[in-house]
Scaffold this motif. Structure first.
Motif, PDB file in Angstrom:
ATOM      1  N   GLN A  70       0.808  -1.216   0.000  1.00  0.00           N
ATOM      2  CA  GLN A  70       0.000   0.000   0.000  1.00  0.00           C
ATOM      3  C   GLN A  70       0.842   1.268   0.000  1.00  0.00           C
ATOM      4  O   GLN A  70       0.310   2.367  -0.019  1.00  0.00           O
ATOM      5  CB  GLN A  70      -0.984   0.009   1.177  1.00  0.00           C
ATOM      6  CG  GLN A  70      -1.945  -1.173   1.142  1.00  0.00           C
ATOM      7  CD  GLN A  70      -2.801  -1.264   2.390  1.00  0.00           C
ATOM      8  OE1 GLN A  70      -2.344  -0.963   3.488  1.00  0.00           O
ATOM      9  NE2 GLN A  70      -4.036  -1.692   2.224  1.00  0.00           N
TER      10      GLN A  70
ATOM     11  N   GLU B 154      -3.416   1.664   8.051  1.00  0.00           N
ATOM     12  CA  GLU B 154      -2.744   0.718   7.167  1.00  0.00           C
ATOM     13  C   GLU B 154      -3.654   0.201   6.071  1.00  0.00           C
ATOM     14  O   GLU B 154      -3.200  -0.188   4.999  1.00  0.00           O
ATOM     15  CB  GLU B 154      -2.211  -0.466   7.984  1.00  0.00           C
ATOM     16  CG  GLU B 154      -1.124  -0.072   8.977  1.00  0.00           C
ATOM     17  CD  GLU B 154      -0.662  -1.247   9.818  1.00  0.00           C
ATOM     18  OE1 GLU B 154      -1.366  -2.287   9.866  1.00  0.00           O
ATOM     19  OE2 GLU B 154       0.410  -1.142  10.441  1.00  0.00           O
ATOM     20  N   GLY B 155      -4.958   0.151   6.321  1.00  0.00           N
ATOM     21  CA  GLY B 155      -5.907  -0.351   5.328  1.00  0.00           C
ATOM     22  C   GLY B 155      -7.069  -1.044   6.003  1.00  0.00           C
ATOM     23  O   GLY B 155      -7.341  -0.836   7.188  1.00  0.00           O
ATOM     24  N   GLU B 156      -7.757  -1.883   5.243  1.00  0.00           N
ATOM     25  CA  GLU B 156      -8.899  -2.598   5.789  1.00  0.00           C
ATOM     26  C   GLU B 156      -8.458  -3.657   6.791  1.00  0.00           C
ATOM     27  O   GLU B 156      -7.377  -4.236   6.670  1.00  0.00           O
ATOM     28  CB  GLU B 156      -9.696  -3.270   4.668  1.00  0.00           C
ATOM     29  CG  GLU B 156     -10.459  -2.309   3.787  1.00  0.00           C
ATOM     30  CD  GLU B 156     -11.308  -3.029   2.751  1.00  0.00           C
ATOM     31  OE1 GLU B 156     -11.150  -4.271   2.613  1.00  0.00           O
ATOM     32  OE2 GLU B 156     -12.130  -2.378   2.095  1.00  0.00           O
TER      33      GLU B 156
ATOM     34  N   LEU C 152     -11.445  -0.579   9.464  1.00  0.00           N
ATOM     35  CA  LEU C 152     -10.081  -0.216   9.101  1.00  0.00           C
ATOM     36  C   LEU C 152      -9.161  -0.555  10.261  1.00  0.00           C
ATOM     37  O   LEU C 152      -9.602  -0.689  11.405  1.00  0.00           O
ATOM     38  CB  LEU C 152      -9.991   1.285   8.788  1.00  0.00           C
ATOM     39  CG  LEU C 152     -10.767   1.781   7.569  1.00  0.00           C
ATOM     40  CD1 LEU C 152     -10.731   3.307   7.513  1.00  0.00           C
ATOM     41  CD2 LEU C 152     -10.210   1.195   6.290  1.00  0.00           C
TER      42      LEU C 152
ATOM     43  N   LYS D  83     -15.115   1.745   9.339  1.00  0.00           N
ATOM     44  CA  LYS D  83     -14.798   2.523   8.140  1.00  0.00           C
ATOM     45  C   LYS D  83     -15.947   3.499   7.876  1.00  0.00           C
ATOM     46  O   LYS D  83     -17.036   3.103   7.458  1.00  0.00           O
ATOM     47  CB  LYS D  83     -14.631   1.597   6.931  1.00  0.00           C
ATOM     48  CG  LYS D  83     -14.225   2.326   5.654  1.00  0.00           C
ATOM     49  CD  LYS D  83     -14.419   1.453   4.425  1.00  0.00           C
ATOM     50  CE  LYS D  83     -13.514   0.240   4.459  1.00  0.00           C
ATOM     51  NZ  LYS D  83     -13.642  -0.558   3.197  1.00  0.00           N
TER      52      LYS D  83
ATOM     53  N   ARG E 161      -8.495   6.767   4.459  1.00  0.00           N
ATOM     54  CA  ARG E 161      -7.791   5.849   3.564  1.00  0.00           C
ATOM     55  C   ARG E 161      -6.438   5.471   4.144  1.00  0.00           C
ATOM     56  O   ARG E 161      -5.938   6.116   5.056  1.00  0.00           O
ATOM     57  CB  ARG E 161      -7.606   6.488   2.185  1.00  0.00           C
ATOM     58  CG  ARG E 161      -8.902   6.812   1.465  1.00  0.00           C
ATOM     59  CD  ARG E 161      -8.642   7.469   0.138  1.00  0.00           C
ATOM     60  NE  ARG E 161      -9.888   7.820  -0.547  1.00  0.00           N
ATOM     61  CZ  ARG E 161      -9.946   8.512  -1.681  1.00  0.00           C
ATOM     62  NH1 ARG E 161      -8.823   8.936  -2.250  1.00  0.00           N
ATOM     63  NH2 ARG E 161     -11.109   8.788  -2.233  1.00  0.00           N
ATOM     64  N   ALA E 162      -5.854   4.408   3.579  1.00  0.00           N
ATOM     65  CA  ALA E 162      -4.520   3.988   3.996  1.00  0.00           C
ATOM     66  C   ALA E 162      -3.541   5.136   3.820  1.00  0.00           C
ATOM     67  O   ALA E 162      -3.529   5.813   2.789  1.00  0.00           O
ATOM     68  CB  ALA E 162      -4.067   2.784   3.173  1.00  0.00           C
TER      69      ALA E 162
END
Length: 600
Positions: free
Chosen positions: A240, A507-509, A517, A531, A547-548
């Protein structure tokens, strides 16, 4: 080496443990185009095969040699080999597949090896079935890690034998620590391996693969006193693209009695500071939000590459700590490097691993305390809570000195999070020694731990001088007791954060739900939160998706021994809250850093 471990940690950590397959390249460069057709290459290769049985002559090695003595520092590395046709060392679009096992340093080594092969015209594939070359980057820290590689080699060899004769023959290579430690066994055991390259021999990979193409096994496991790969400048992104590892030194001089690292990665040598700073600047320009400085003993960094660094100043250690080697003098120290790296981008988090407790003089601790972007999370690998066992381990400190260091750390950095390593069942460990380890875990209060049962390694001091006399079942029982106490203490440490607001780098999902997240706090704890769009201060009515790569403020609602849960409150940054314009600009550029003027 303390926390550069080969197995999944007991508790949460920002590092991704292995196998990690098909990592992104460290930097991009166009594959070499030599214009050599497959027919021409086959003709040249056949001619080479007839020559290789007798090998290069003595004249090939001394061709162009001069009687004038030269030094490594005065010359640039040359990857040309006079006895090999240059076109044979080119990849010619052959596909390479990497599998990386072990620590973050091996992730870094994978990128180095790929960068070198990419320059020679090799391509990279994420599909094992397409691969012409399969390279395993290996770990030797524990017996289980090595057995994993042996099993994988059996699988790859079976695949190699089934490969159609019309296809290019698959070549299998072992890189890294296992290549260094088990070179003879790897080359001779059932002929499973075509290429071996130790941690300091990655520049030689194109030649080794050429020799393997000629039908011979090829090996280079020589250790170096100088190699740092400083000139191989990565533009490396972790998954990412928001965090990256930057290697600052290689090898280790500590010679702990249980550790194989000095024998597989060689003596300590530090990468020039100018090279490190250039890499971090490049990463900042690409929008990377977190950099982890890497080394087997990362905080013993000492750059002597420039004359002005070479003073007579003695290297300072933590109070009450000693070493098996003589006091080192001169050089640019870890505190100097950390200072310069942290100034490059105030909105980039700086972490480092793996340190040794002996290398935390007060100036390092005060620097961490005063810089907002140097994470307040320290790894202090204790290994044991017993002074008797620590002496047998040759760690250079007592239980009392370690606890004094912990108290000093907490005094200078009150909000610090502390992680550690522990080995259960080391040579001569008694039940009383084990109980002292349990009491140390309770007294310090760690939030992350890496715990293992002792595994004897050949070549180490313990192998030659000590007896592995703790039965396996006792090791496992003690290990489970350590794990249980660690979980209890970590749960308490994390529970103290409930109700607080933490700055989280996303970092992301979440792996468990696409509706959540996940990210990391400054203290390196995983935080999971829903999220949803959140406020963009200073105008609370403005919202934006998370977002990441974003920094968000998260209120912690619950905790366990491995993670925190909460709800995101607003976008933010290490320098303070973002303006709506900054947030919008970052999202339009895919999260990359942009230079903006802060609105009044």
């Amino acid at each position: 080496m303390d926390t550069l471990r080969s197995l999944k940690p007991l508790f949460s950590s920002s590092q991704h443990w292995i196998p990690v397959r098909c990592l992104q390249p460290r930097y991009y460069c166009k594959a070499a185009n030599t214009g050599v057709t497959s027919v021409e290459r086959r003709t040249t290769l056949n001619k080479f095969k007839t020559q290789i049985s007798s090998g290069p002559s003595f004249q090939d090695f001394i061709k162009g040699a001069s009687v004038k003595q030269t030094y490594v520092a005065d010359t640039e590395y040359s990857d040309k080999h006079e006895y090999l046709p240059e076109e044979l060392e080119m990849g010619n679009s052959r596909k390479v597949y990497f599998e990386t096992y072990g620590c973050q340093m091996n992730v870094n080594d994978t990128d180095i090896a790929w960068s070198i092969l990419q320059r020679k015209g090799y391509l990279r594939t994420v599909n094992l079935n397409e691969a012409d070359v399969v390279l395993l980057v290996t770990c030797s820290i524990r017996e289980k890690a090595e057995q994993t590689i042996w099993n994988r080699l059996q699988q790859l060899t079976a695949m190699k034998r089934k490969r159609l004769k019309s296809q290019t023959p698959m070549k299998i290579g072992i890189l890294g620590c296992m290549a260094e430690r088990l070179k003879t066994e790897l080359l001779e055991r059932e002929k499973l391996v075509d290429v071996l390259a130790g941690p300091d021999a990655y520049r030689d990979l194109p030649r080794l693969l050429t020799v393997a193409d000629g039908g011979q096994q090829a090996s280079n496991v020589l250790l170096s006193l100088e190699e740092t790969y400083a000139d191989i400048m990565p533009v490396h992104h972790a998954p990412q693209g928001n965090s990256a590892f930057v290697s600052i030194m290689r090898g280790c001089d500590n010679m702990c009695s249980y550790c194989i690292v000095p024998f597989t990665r060689g003596r300590e040598r530090s990468r020039p500071v100018s090279s490190i700073l250039e890499e971090v600047r490049m990463l900042s320009d690409q929008g990377v939000k977190e950099v982890t400085l890497l080394g087997q003993n990362v905080n013993s960094y000492r750059d002597t590459s420039e004359e002005q660094f070479c003073s007579e100043d003695v290297t300072k250690l933590s109070r009450g700590f000693t070493t098996v080697y003589r006091t080192k003098r001169g050089g640019l120290r870890f505190s100097d490097l950390l200072d310069r790296v942290s100034l490059i981008d105030p909105d980039m988090r700086i972490r480092f691993t793996s340190p040794h407790p002996k290398d935390f003089p007060d100036e390092v601790l005060h620097l961490i305390a005063e810089r907002a972007n140097i994470c307040k999370q320290l790894h202090l690998p204790a290994q044991s809570g017993s002074s008797q066992v620590l002496k047998a381990m040759r760690r250079g400190y007592t239980r009392e000195a370690y606890l004094e260091l912990v108290q000093n750390v907490k005094r200078i950095i009150p909000e610090v999070s502390i992680s550690s390593d522990f080995i259960s069942g080391f040579c001569g460990e008694t039940e009383e020694d084990h109980q002292q380890t349990l009491s140390l875990i309770r007294e310090v209060g760690y939030n992350v731990g890496f715990l293992f049962a002792y595994s004897m390694r050949k070549k180490t001091h313990a192998f030659h001088r000590l007896q592995d006399d703790v039965p396996a079942e006792v090791k496992q029982r003690r290990l489970q007791e350590c794990i249980s106490v660690f979980r209890e203490e970590a749960a308490g440490v994390n529970a103290a954060l409930i109700g607080s607001t933490q700055l989280v780098l996303v970092e992301g999902e979440s792996k468990r739900s696409t509706k959540d997240l996940c990210g990391r706090t400054d203290g390196n704890m995983k935080v999971i939160f829903p999220k949803e769009d959140v406020a963009v201060p200073p105008i609370e009515s403005n919202t934006a998706p998370v977002r990441a790569g974003d920094y968000v403020l998260v209120k912690i609602l619950s905790a366990n021994s491995q993670s925190l849960r909460g709800e995101a409150l607003s976008h933010s940054s290490l320098r303070g809250t973002l303006t709506p314009y900054e947030t919008l600009a970052r999202h339009q550029l895919g999260g990359h850093q942009v230079q903006t003027q802060t609105q009044p």
